[in-house]
Design a protein around this motif. Structure first.
Motif, PDB file in Angstrom:
ATOM      1  N   THR A  61       0.811  -1.213   0.000  1.00 11.46           N
ATOM      2  CA  THR A  61       0.000   0.000   0.000  1.00 11.46           C
ATOM      3  C   THR A  61       0.847   1.268   0.000  1.00 11.46           C
ATOM      4  O   THR A  61       0.341   2.349  -0.288  1.00 11.46           O
ATOM      5  CB  THR A  61      -0.934   0.018   1.221  1.00 11.46           C
ATOM      6  OG1 THR A  61      -0.130  -0.067   2.415  1.00 11.46           O
ATOM      7  CG2 THR A  61      -1.894  -1.163   1.178  1.00 11.46           C
ATOM      8  N   HIS A  62       2.140   1.155   0.338  1.00  4.63           N
ATOM      9  CA  HIS A  62       3.020   2.318   0.380  1.00  4.63           C
ATOM     10  C   HIS A  62       4.468   1.844   0.385  1.00  4.63           C
ATOM     11  O   HIS A  62       4.753   0.707   0.769  1.00  4.63           O
ATOM     12  CB  HIS A  62       2.737   3.172   1.627  1.00  4.63           C
ATOM     13  CG  HIS A  62       2.956   2.416   2.910  1.00  4.63           C
ATOM     14  ND1 HIS A  62       2.000   1.574   3.456  1.00  4.63           N
ATOM     15  CD2 HIS A  62       4.027   2.362   3.745  1.00  4.63           C
ATOM     16  CE1 HIS A  62       2.474   1.038   4.573  1.00  4.63           C
ATOM     17  NE2 HIS A  62       3.692   1.501   4.776  1.00  4.63           N
ATOM     18  N   VAL A  72      -0.816   1.529  -4.983  1.00  3.01           N
ATOM     19  CA  VAL A  72      -0.048   2.780  -4.961  1.00  3.01           C
ATOM     20  C   VAL A  72      -0.298   3.632  -6.212  1.00  3.01           C
ATOM     21  O   VAL A  72       0.315   4.683  -6.377  1.00  3.01           O
ATOM     22  CB  VAL A  72       1.472   2.504  -4.835  1.00  3.01           C
ATOM     23  CG1 VAL A  72       1.786   1.874  -3.490  1.00  3.01           C
ATOM     24  CG2 VAL A  72       1.988   1.628  -5.970  1.00  3.01           C
ATOM     25  N   LEU A 100       8.268   1.801  -6.025  1.00  2.00           N
ATOM     26  CA  LEU A 100       7.150   2.334  -5.234  1.00  2.00           C
ATOM     27  C   LEU A 100       7.347   3.811  -4.929  1.00  2.00           C
ATOM     28  O   LEU A 100       6.406   4.616  -5.032  1.00  2.00           O
ATOM     29  CB  LEU A 100       7.002   1.549  -3.931  1.00  2.00           C
ATOM     30  CG  LEU A 100       6.659   0.061  -4.040  1.00  2.00           C
ATOM     31  CD1 LEU A 100       6.524  -0.542  -2.648  1.00  2.00           C
ATOM     32  CD2 LEU A 100       5.379  -0.155  -4.839  1.00  2.00           C
ATOM     33  N   THR A 121       4.910   6.903  -6.024  1.00  2.00           N
ATOM     34  CA  THR A 121       4.236   7.645  -4.958  1.00  2.00           C
ATOM     35  C   THR A 121       4.693   9.092  -4.857  1.00  2.00           C
ATOM     36  O   THR A 121       3.876  10.014  -4.703  1.00  2.00           O
ATOM     37  CB  THR A 121       4.468   6.941  -3.603  1.00  2.00           C
ATOM     38  OG1 THR A 121       4.012   5.588  -3.676  1.00  2.00           O
ATOM     39  CG2 THR A 121       3.728   7.658  -2.487  1.00  2.00           C
TER      40      THR A 121
END
Length: 207
Positions: A5-6, A200, A177, A181
């Motif tokens: 998710t992050h 993401v 990632l 992000t």
């Protein structure tokens, strides 16, 4: 493994700490033997030291060459309708020439990473935390990862090959990632699906 998710914190450029968590891998993933007679590549200019690297062990390439050699023997036997071809010396020479390149290309498949960089076979390298485009394409039954960073540097290799060293892949994946992000890297749909990036991506790509 569920989609992250992050991103995890960016590792220190020198110590490599903290190391990122394990990244998702292909369903067919398995551990591979690492070469002991090949050294990692040097870091790109201005980058920190190498933290992980991989090149195939001699035993891996010998096994692949032997398998390819056996396929050649079977092919010639079927084509000839027997084993009469085995008395023709130049057909043996063709088999050797056909399979021996596998034993000579190990250094050309070397890959090295630092906290924020990936280097492939010496010449290709990217800043993994400043990626501008992330593409996954298909060809010959495998998935290729094509990366371009903000400076225009490019690196292209098979996804499964990067995953031969799990810790190396973890470092690359965390950079992917972060690039998505924090820097809005452009990602194609196949990359989202194959690399499990759904959580993401703010706006899912259409192609």
């Amino acid at each position: 493994m569920t989609a992250p998710t992050h991103p995890a914190p960016k590792p220190d450029a020198v110590t490599g700490q903290p190391r990122p968590p394990q990244a998702p891998v292909e369903a067919s993933w398995k551990p591979y033997d690492k070469a002991t007679d090949i050294a990692p590549d040097d870091p790109p200019p201005g980058k920190g030291p190498a933290l992980e690297w991989f090149a195939d062990a001699k035993s891996t390439k010998w096994g692949a060459a032997a398998f390819l050699f056996l396929i050649g023997v079977v092919f010639l036997s079927v084509k000839d309708g027997g084993f009469g071809w085995m008395g023709v010396w130049w057909l043996w020479l063709i088999l050797v020439v056909f399979t021996s390149p596998l034993l000579l290309i190990r250094r050309g498949t070397r890959m090295t990473v630092g906290a924020d960089w990936l280097r492939l076979a010496g010449d290709q390298w990217v800043d993994t935390y400043r990626l501008s485009t992330i593409r996954v394409t298909t060809g010959f039954g495998t998935y290729h990862l094509e990366l371009t960073d903000a400076a225009g540097n490019k690196a292209d290799t098979q996804v499964w090959y990067l995953q031969k060293n799990r810790e190396l892949w973890d470092l690359v994946y965390n950079g992917i990632l972060h690039s998505i992000t924090h820097h809005g890297a452009d990602v194609n749909r196949r990359a989202v699906e194959h690399l499990h990036l759904q959580a993401v991506i703010r706006k899912p790509p259409t192609k």
